[in-house]
Enzyme design. Structure first.
Site, PDB file in Angstrom:
ATOM      1  N   ARG A 144       9.843  -5.625  -8.819  1.00 24.28           N
ATOM      2  CA  ARG A 144       8.634  -4.831  -8.948  1.00 24.28           C
ATOM      3  C   ARG A 144       8.535  -4.400 -10.406  1.00 24.28           C
ATOM      4  O   ARG A 144       9.527  -4.168 -11.070  1.00 24.28           O
ATOM      5  CB  ARG A 144       8.708  -3.596  -8.057  1.00 24.28           C
ATOM      6  CG  ARG A 144       8.603  -3.924  -6.575  1.00 24.28           C
ATOM      7  CD  ARG A 144       8.714  -2.648  -5.773  1.00 24.28           C
ATOM      8  NE  ARG A 144       8.376  -2.871  -4.379  1.00 24.28           N
ATOM      9  CZ  ARG A 144       9.275  -2.913  -3.411  1.00 24.28           C
ATOM     10  NH1 ARG A 144      10.551  -2.789  -3.682  1.00 24.28           N
ATOM     11  NH2 ARG A 144       8.892  -3.098  -2.162  1.00 24.28           N
TER      12      ARG A 144
ATOM     13  N   PRO B 138       0.839  -1.199   0.000  1.00 26.73           N
ATOM     14  CA  PRO B 138       0.000   0.000   0.000  1.00 26.73           C
ATOM     15  C   PRO B 138       0.875   1.251   0.000  1.00 26.73           C
ATOM     16  O   PRO B 138       2.032   1.208   0.402  1.00 26.73           O
ATOM     17  CB  PRO B 138      -0.770  -0.117   1.306  1.00 26.73           C
ATOM     18  CG  PRO B 138       0.131  -0.892   2.196  1.00 26.73           C
ATOM     19  CD  PRO B 138       0.888  -1.826   1.314  1.00 26.73           C
ATOM     20  N   GLU B 139       0.290   2.329  -0.429  1.00 28.28           N
ATOM     21  CA  GLU B 139       0.966   3.621  -0.339  1.00 28.28           C
ATOM     22  C   GLU B 139       0.711   4.182   1.058  1.00 28.28           C
ATOM     23  O   GLU B 139      -0.268   3.816   1.718  1.00 28.28           O
ATOM     24  CB  GLU B 139       0.397   4.577  -1.386  1.00 28.28           C
ATOM     25  CG  GLU B 139       0.380   4.026  -2.801  1.00 28.28           C
ATOM     26  CD  GLU B 139       1.747   3.953  -3.444  1.00 28.28           C
ATOM     27  OE1 GLU B 139       2.608   4.791  -3.128  1.00 28.28           O
ATOM     28  OE2 GLU B 139       1.966   3.041  -4.261  1.00 28.28           O
TER      29      GLU B 139
ATOM     30  N   LYS C  75       4.172   3.049   6.646  1.00 25.89           N
ATOM     31  CA  LYS C  75       3.126   2.096   6.264  1.00 25.89           C
ATOM     32  C   LYS C  75       2.721   1.201   7.439  1.00 25.89           C
ATOM     33  O   LYS C  75       2.067   0.182   7.257  1.00 25.89           O
ATOM     34  CB  LYS C  75       3.610   1.255   5.093  1.00 25.89           C
ATOM     35  CG  LYS C  75       3.924   2.102   3.865  1.00 25.89           C
ATOM     36  CD  LYS C  75       4.259   1.229   2.703  1.00 25.89           C
ATOM     37  CE  LYS C  75       4.774   2.061   1.548  1.00 25.89           C
ATOM     38  NZ  LYS C  75       5.133   1.208   0.412  1.00 25.89           N
TER      39      LYS C  75
ATOM     40  N   ASN D  81       4.725   1.861  -5.030  1.00 26.08           N
ATOM     41  CA  ASN D  81       4.946   1.844  -6.479  1.00 26.08           C
ATOM     42  C   ASN D  81       4.218   2.947  -7.235  1.00 26.08           C
ATOM     43  O   ASN D  81       4.737   3.468  -8.218  1.00 26.08           O
ATOM     44  CB  ASN D  81       4.495   0.495  -7.059  1.00 26.08           C
ATOM     45  CG  ASN D  81       5.647  -0.465  -7.150  1.00 26.08           C
ATOM     46  OD1 ASN D  81       6.787  -0.036  -7.278  1.00 26.08           O
ATOM     47  ND2 ASN D  81       5.357  -1.747  -7.091  1.00 26.08           N
TER      48      ASN D  81
END
Ligand SMILES: [Zn+2]
Length: 257
Positions: free
Chosen positions: A245, A2-3, A51, A163
């Site tokens: 990624r 998650p961001e 996070k 990302n």
């Protein structure tokens, strides 16, 4: 992953639901804490750190992380859980409702005074009250040969980017994902832009890095593989980056270093 803004919103919702309320139910569904019951204690607050989510209960802190698939859901008294019972890892009930943490890869109890053991390694928090852009830039500069995308995702450098933000930041600054930190130009401006983008989205339901909230227009390159660049029309490319990624970039706007 998650961001940071997703985690920030989750912690804010949890805090509104739980802070100041007495726990009527407390279950951590991990073997180590099967016998631990904090029912009767009052939740003080729920705070995000990068996070990570810290739920402070008296002298205790429940440390959780959403990982890839985790979420915290709020359920009113008598309401149905939105996900199957067997996926629940943490259940915190009050007279008003229940907060259920599903598929959390990290569920850990700490003494409140030992919180830093869990989150002390994090760099400055983009959404924290003590955000320090100078320290974030100094952290990035420690490894000038590192790939910029990976360095921005490294939570020890600065905490909160995933990302989506990293992919979009690199596009906005015209930088290819494989650019080394030393080739990134003005890191202060890059880090300030990261801060602006994530703060602008902190309280939004739909994240946008373009300023456009219409579906399909919310990002420049993230999730737009094969589509035309919104600036120049070139097809967006993708490839692996760092720890496998997937990165996306515009080969015209972000030339290879
Ligand atoms: Zn382009």
């Amino acid at each position: 992953m998650p961001e940071g803004d997703t985690v920030y919103r989750a912690a804010t919702r949890l805090s509104r639901a739980l802070a100041g309320r007495e726990l009527t139910r407390f279950e951590l569904r991990v073997p180590k804490y099967a016998a631990l019951d904090l029912a009767g204690l009052t939740v003080d607050e729920v705070v995000p750190r990068g996070k990570h989510i810290l739920t402070r209960i008296g002298e205790h802190t429940l440390h959780t992380h959403l990982g890839m698939d985790g979420s915290w859901q709020l359920v009113l008294v008598g309401g149905r859980w939105p996900r199957p019972d067997y996926l629940a890892r943490a259940v915190l009930g009050t007279a008003a409702g229940t907060a259920v943490g599903f598929e959390l890869p990290v569920v850990e109890m700490l003494a409140r005074e030992d919180e830093e053991d869990a989150v002390g390694h994090l760099g400055p928090d983009l959404l924290g009250a003590s955000w320090d852009s100078k320290l974030a830039v100094a952290n990035l500069r420690r490894d000038p040969g590192a790939e910029l995308a990976g360095a921005l995702l490294e939570q020890r450098n600065l905490a909160g980017l995933g990302n989506v933000y990293v992919t979009e930041l690199l596009f906005l600054r015209g930088l290819h994902p494989h650019t080394p930190v030393s080739g990134a130009g003005n890191l202060d401006r890059l880090v300030d832009l990261a801060h602006k983008l994530i703060v602008a989205n902190r309280d939004r339901v739909e994240r946008t890095t373009t300023g456009d909230l219409r579906p399909g227009k919310r990002t420049y390159v993230y999730g737009r593989y094969g589509k035309p660049c919104l600036r120049c029309g070139t097809r967006i490319q993708r490839g692996l980056q760092g720890r496998e990624r997937v990165a996306a970039w515009c080969p015209s706007c972000q030339p290879s270093p």
